[in-house]
Scaffold this motif. Structure first.
Motif, PDB file in Angstrom:
ATOM      1  N   VAL A  53       0.856  -1.186   0.000  1.00  0.00           N
ATOM      2  CA  VAL A  53       0.000   0.000   0.000  1.00  0.00           C
ATOM      3  C   VAL A  53       0.888   1.230   0.000  1.00  0.00           C
ATOM      4  CG1 VAL A  53      -1.816   1.232   1.263  1.00  0.00           C
ATOM      5  CG2 VAL A  53      -1.762  -1.282   1.282  1.00  0.00           C
ATOM      6  N   ASP A  54       0.535   2.220  -0.808  1.00  0.00           N
ATOM      7  CA  ASP A  54       1.365   3.419  -0.851  1.00  0.00           C
ATOM      8  C   ASP A  54       1.022   4.362   0.299  1.00  0.00           C
ATOM      9  OD1 ASP A  54      -0.943   4.839  -1.513  1.00  0.00           O
ATOM     10  OD2 ASP A  54      -0.476   4.949  -3.652  1.00  0.00           O
ATOM     11  N   HIS A  55       1.765   5.498   0.326  1.00  0.00           N
ATOM     12  CA  HIS A  55       1.621   6.389   1.473  1.00  0.00           C
ATOM     13  C   HIS A  55       0.249   7.052   1.526  1.00  0.00           C
ATOM     14  CE1 HIS A  55       2.752   9.189  -1.747  1.00  0.00           C
ATOM     15  NE2 HIS A  55       2.191  10.138  -1.009  1.00  0.00           N
ATOM     16  N   GLU A  56      -0.510   7.000   0.435  1.00  0.00           N
ATOM     17  CA  GLU A  56      -1.861   7.553   0.422  1.00  0.00           C
ATOM     18  C   GLU A  56      -2.912   6.513   0.806  1.00  0.00           C
ATOM     19  OE1 GLU A  56      -2.506   9.231  -3.377  1.00  0.00           O
ATOM     20  OE2 GLU A  56      -1.182  10.946  -3.046  1.00  0.00           O
ATOM     21  N   GLY A  57      -2.470   5.281   1.031  1.00  0.00           N
ATOM     22  CA  GLY A  57      -3.388   4.239   1.439  1.00  0.00           C
ATOM     23  C   GLY A  57      -3.998   3.469   0.303  1.00  0.00           C
ATOM     24  N   ASP A  76      -7.758  -6.464  -9.723  1.00  0.00           N
ATOM     25  CA  ASP A  76      -8.884  -5.556  -9.460  1.00  0.00           C
ATOM     26  C   ASP A  76      -8.706  -4.760  -8.173  1.00  0.00           C
ATOM     27  OD1 ASP A  76     -10.095  -6.475 -11.762  1.00  0.00           O
ATOM     28  OD2 ASP A  76     -11.245  -8.037 -10.677  1.00  0.00           O
ATOM     29  N   LEU A  77      -7.769  -5.184  -7.337  1.00  0.00           N
ATOM     30  CA  LEU A  77      -7.580  -4.505  -6.049  1.00  0.00           C
ATOM     31  C   LEU A  77      -6.668  -3.299  -6.160  1.00  0.00           C
ATOM     32  CD1 LEU A  77      -7.216  -7.575  -3.654  1.00  0.00           C
ATOM     33  CD2 LEU A  77      -9.214  -6.087  -3.957  1.00  0.00           C
ATOM     34  N   ARG A  78      -5.906  -3.213  -7.270  1.00  0.00           N
ATOM     35  CA  ARG A  78      -4.975  -2.106  -7.409  1.00  0.00           C
ATOM     36  C   ARG A  78      -5.719  -0.776  -7.426  1.00  0.00           C
ATOM     37  NH1 ARG A  78      -1.257  -4.741 -12.180  1.00  0.00           N
ATOM     38  NH2 ARG A  78      -0.254  -6.342 -10.872  1.00  0.00           N
ATOM     39  N   ALA A  79      -5.115   0.178  -6.738  1.00  0.00           N
ATOM     40  CA  ALA A  79      -5.624   1.553  -6.638  1.00  0.00           C
ATOM     41  C   ALA A  79      -6.852   1.680  -5.744  1.00  0.00           C
ATOM     42  CB  ALA A  79      -5.914   2.120  -8.026  1.00  0.00           C
ATOM     43  N   HIS A  80      -7.273   0.558  -5.136  1.00  0.00           N
ATOM     44  CA  HIS A  80      -8.372   0.646  -4.168  1.00  0.00           C
ATOM     45  C   HIS A  80      -7.850   1.138  -2.823  1.00  0.00           C
ATOM     46  CE1 HIS A  80     -10.980  -1.520  -6.962  1.00  0.00           C
ATOM     47  NE2 HIS A  80     -11.990  -1.320  -6.100  1.00  0.00           N
ATOM     48  N   CYS A  81      -8.733   1.796  -2.085  1.00  0.00           N
ATOM     49  CA  CYS A  81      -8.374   2.235  -0.720  1.00  0.00           C
ATOM     50  C   CYS A  81      -8.324   1.014   0.195  1.00  0.00           C
ATOM     51  CB  CYS A  81      -9.386   3.250  -0.202  1.00  0.00           C
ATOM     52  SG  CYS A  81      -9.050   3.811   1.482  1.00  0.00           S
ATOM     53  N   VAL A 132       7.666  -0.888   4.445  1.00  0.00           N
ATOM     54  CA  VAL A 132       8.629  -1.618   3.618  1.00  0.00           C
ATOM     55  C   VAL A 132       9.907  -0.786   3.609  1.00  0.00           C
ATOM     56  CG1 VAL A 132       9.182  -2.493   1.328  1.00  0.00           C
ATOM     57  CG2 VAL A 132       6.822  -2.613   2.184  1.00  0.00           C
ATOM     58  N   PRO A 133      11.017  -1.300   4.146  1.00  0.00           N
ATOM     59  CA  PRO A 133      12.251  -0.495   4.267  1.00  0.00           C
ATOM     60  C   PRO A 133      12.681   0.084   2.932  1.00  0.00           C
ATOM     61  CG  PRO A 133      12.457  -2.562   5.476  1.00  0.00           C
ATOM     62  CD  PRO A 133      11.193  -2.670   4.669  1.00  0.00           C
ATOM     63  N   GLY A 134      13.112   1.348   2.963  1.00  0.00           N
ATOM     64  CA  GLY A 134      13.673   1.992   1.790  1.00  0.00           C
ATOM     65  C   GLY A 134      12.635   2.508   0.821  1.00  0.00           C
ATOM     66  N   THR A 135      11.342   2.411   1.133  1.00  0.00           N
ATOM     67  CA  THR A 135      10.280   2.907   0.249  1.00  0.00           C
ATOM     68  C   THR A 135       9.311   3.723   1.081  1.00  0.00           C
ATOM     69  OG1 THR A 135       8.639   1.152   0.545  1.00  0.00           O
ATOM     70  CG2 THR A 135      10.464   0.706  -0.967  1.00  0.00           C
ATOM     71  N   GLY A 136       8.381   4.344   0.429  1.00  0.00           N
ATOM     72  CA  GLY A 136       7.311   5.047   1.144  1.00  0.00           C
ATOM     73  C   GLY A 136       6.091   4.186   1.285  1.00  0.00           C
ATOM     74  N   ASP A 137       6.218   2.901   0.952  1.00  0.00           N
ATOM     75  CA  ASP A 137       5.084   1.976   0.995  1.00  0.00           C
ATOM     76  C   ASP A 137       5.041   1.207   2.313  1.00  0.00           C
ATOM     77  OD1 ASP A 137       4.555   2.769  -1.593  1.00  0.00           O
ATOM     78  OD2 ASP A 137       5.782   1.137  -2.446  1.00  0.00           O
ATOM     79  N   VAL A 138       3.906   0.548   2.525  1.00  0.00           N
ATOM     80  CA  VAL A 138       3.763  -0.343   3.686  1.00  0.00           C
ATOM     81  C   VAL A 138       3.262  -1.690   3.194  1.00  0.00           C
ATOM     82  CG1 VAL A 138       3.280   1.554   5.296  1.00  0.00           C
ATOM     83  CG2 VAL A 138       1.372   0.360   4.180  1.00  0.00           C
TER      84      VAL A 138
END
Length: 609
Positions: A53-57, A76-81, A132-138
């Motif tokens: 998940v990115d920093h915007e959720g 189909d889950l990509r870009a979903h909140c 996730v280390p080294g990224t802005g993702d979780v």
């Protein structure tokens, strides 16, 4: 440095394309393409549902396990909140913690959510979110813990329920009780009151001892069934009350939102009726009864401990009153019990603190009105409850054994005072002093030695001491008590039977015991009060007792003489002395000293003393 090209993934984590990956150093180079394929394969094949998940959720990438859990395809889950997919925004606390991880202000977050599976069943999931280390993702992972929750629920049910009766046990009962007491009395529809029926089975131990624990357990289970039926039938709008087994043969029915004592009384009556019906248990037909303590009060200001103490006290009253009954908590009766406990706990040290005093009530010759002796009556000047008469504390002293210490003090004080009167008024016939002696003083102490020591210490002649014992105590004397009475009589001490006519009334004992006087119980004398409508039977009984006593060489004292008419009739019958308010109430020793030189007394003296 992070990139967006497919094939870059953190060491140890396999993710597919479109996931921004950190560059990890290995001999100055990033992961090999083979390693990246392994990461992607592991991510997609993992049984644990996961998503990046990115920093915007928003979901960057999801694996097949998460897609299957949510009933859709991974793409189909990509870009979903992500928060919407697994209900992370349903409460403020969870939402805040999740956002803190997305913003890099928190290292890890874990929570439990209840999700709906595509097949319609509900499941419990443990959700973990970590950077996730080294990224802005979780990395978000979702583990199905439904089986674990179900096992936990089963274990908790076993922990909170009695295995014999299947009822809630003591732990669950107190959880419910505490919650009920802490709920707001201002909730809509709330009565703000609570009720409790606390009961045990009369004679249950005998069932276990004679028929065995197997039958005993079956009886408990059958009792539980009937209690549950009574509670269900009593519950408002079809809602039953909580029935619990607190241990042994003790049960409780908790009535939340009680409507008053009448509701609890009806419930208690139905329980008694239900339990009195015979039980058929594996060929054994048993009839039992129960004793029930009933408490009903406002929930506000009531603690669980206070409520249970009141219920326990009330159950004790039900048993004390005869068993097979219910008893409602009585604040006045409880106050008396609390006072009794307070007196019991302070009685022994009160003797040492000098809180007791003696007053003396004259015994007057009916023929001439001359004071012959006095009865010593102990008073307790209690710092909290004021002046207490013997009927408030002597029975307590007998129960806990402090009567021995108190009785010894009374005997010494009375003998010392009688000797003082004798020395201060040498020209007057000396008064004898009469002291009450409890049976326990005879059994638990060397009364003969105590009396001998006190007479020697004070210098009082033995014939000026009279010991009073109740009729029931004297008539039942044998062994040590009888030996003590004989030794005291041989010493010259007078022995009187107090309250004669209220005990065994076995007149044959009078000729065998070393008794010198009888004190007629006041119930006989009160029959003489109504001179216009006198009961001839009372006079006949008293006359017969006096004649019998005189034939045996005993003197007779009438207690509770309150009118001159009573005194006249008692004198006519032949009674020797009278004691009562006609002559004087119990007074301080100084008042007795004033009477000694005043001659015959036929009018009340010290009536206000």
């Amino acid at each position: 440095m992070s990139g967006t090209s497919e094939g870059q993934g953190p060491a140890g984590v396999a993710v597919p394309g479109n996931v921004r990956q950190p560059v990890t150093e290995r001999d100055g180079m990033g992961p090999s393409s083979a390693e990246l394929r392994d990461y992607r394969a592991a991510f997609n094949a993992a049984q644990l549902a996961m998503a990046v998940v990115d920093h915007e959720g928003l979901v960057v990438s999801a694996n097949d396990a998460l897609a299957a859990l949510l009933g859709t395809g991974a793409a189909d889950l990509r870009a979903h909140c992500a928060a919407d997919l697994i209900d992370l925004a349903s409460d403020a606390r969870t939402w805040h913690a999740y956002r803190e991880v997305l913003r890099g202000r928190r290292s890890r977050f874990r929570c439990t959510r209840r999700l709906k599976h595509p097949d319609g069943r509900a499941l419990w999931a443990e959700v973990t979110v970590a950077p996730v280390p080294g990224t802005g993702d979780v990395l978000l992972s979702v583990a199905d813990i439904s089986d674990r929750r179900e096992l936990h629920a089963r274990l908790r049910h076993l922990q909170l329920h009695d295995p014999v009766t299947r009822l809630p046990n003591r732990t669950l009962f107190f959880e419910r009780l505490t919650a009920a007491l802490e709920s707001s009395p201002y909730d809509d529809g709330s009565t703000g009151r609570i009720g409790l029926c606390y009961l045990d089975i009369d004679g249950f131990k005998a069932v276990n001892d004679t028929l065995g624990h197997r039958i005993g357990d079956r009886l408990l289970a059958a009792v539980a069934t009937r209690l549950t039926e009574c509670a269900d039938n009593s519950g408002a709008h079809g809602c039953g009350h909580l029935v619990a087994r607190l241990g042994g043969d003790e049960f409780a029915i908790l009535v939340e939102e009680s409507t008053g004592t009448e509701q609890l009384a009806d419930l208690a009556r139905s329980v008694l009726a239900a339990l009195q019906q015979p039980f058929d248990l594996a060929g054994q037909r048993l009839s039992v009864s129960a004793s029930i303590g009933v408490v009903e009060r406002a929930a506000a200001g009531t603690s669980a401990t206070g409520l249970m103490q009141a219920a326990d006290t009330t159950l004790y009253w039900a048993k004390e009153d005869g068993r097979a009954r219910w008893t409602l908590f009585d604040p006045e009766r409880n106050a008396h019990r609390m006072t009794r406990q307070a007196l019991s706990s302070t009685l022994r040290p009160a003797v040492e603190r000098g809180e007791f005093t003696l007053e003396y009530q004259p015994l007057v010759g009916l023929a001439d009105g001359v004071t012959r002796g006095v009865e010593a009556l102990v008073r307790w000047n209690h710092p909290q409850f004021g002046t207490l008469t013997p009927n408030r504390f002597v029975a307590i002293a007998e129960e806990d054994g402090s009567i021995v210490q108190l009785g010894r003090w009374v005997l010494r004080t009375a003998c010392r005072q009688a000797r003082r009167w004798q020395l201060d008024h040498p020209g007057v016939e000396p008064l004898f002093v009469s002291v009450n002696v409890a049976v326990r003083q005879v059994w638990d102490s060397d009364l003969v030695a105590d009396v001998a020591d006190i007479l020697a210490e004070t210098g009082l002649p033995p014939h000026l001491l009279q010991l009073e014992l109740t009729e029931s105590a004297v008539m039942g004397s044998a062994g040590r008590p009888l030996q003590a009475l004989k030794a005291l009589s041989e010493m010259g001490v007078q022995i009187a039977i107090d309250d004669f006519g209220t005990g065994y009334s076995n007149l044959a004992y009078l000729s065998r015991l070393p008794v010198s006087a009888l004190k007629l119980d006041g119930t006989f004398v009160r029959g003489f009060q109504d001179e216009a409508h006198a009961n001839p039977a009372d006079e006949t009984i008293v006359e017969a007792l006096v004649e019998l006593a005189h034939r045996l060489g005993l003197t007779v004292t009438a207690e509770c003489v309150e009118t001159s008419g009573q005194a006249s009739r008692l004198r006519h019958i032949g009674c020797d002395t009278g004691q009562g308010w006609l002559y004087s109430r119990a007074v301080a020793p100084e008042r007795i000293a004033e009477m000694l030189g005043a001659g015959p007394r036929t009018q009340p003296a010290g009536a206000s003393g």
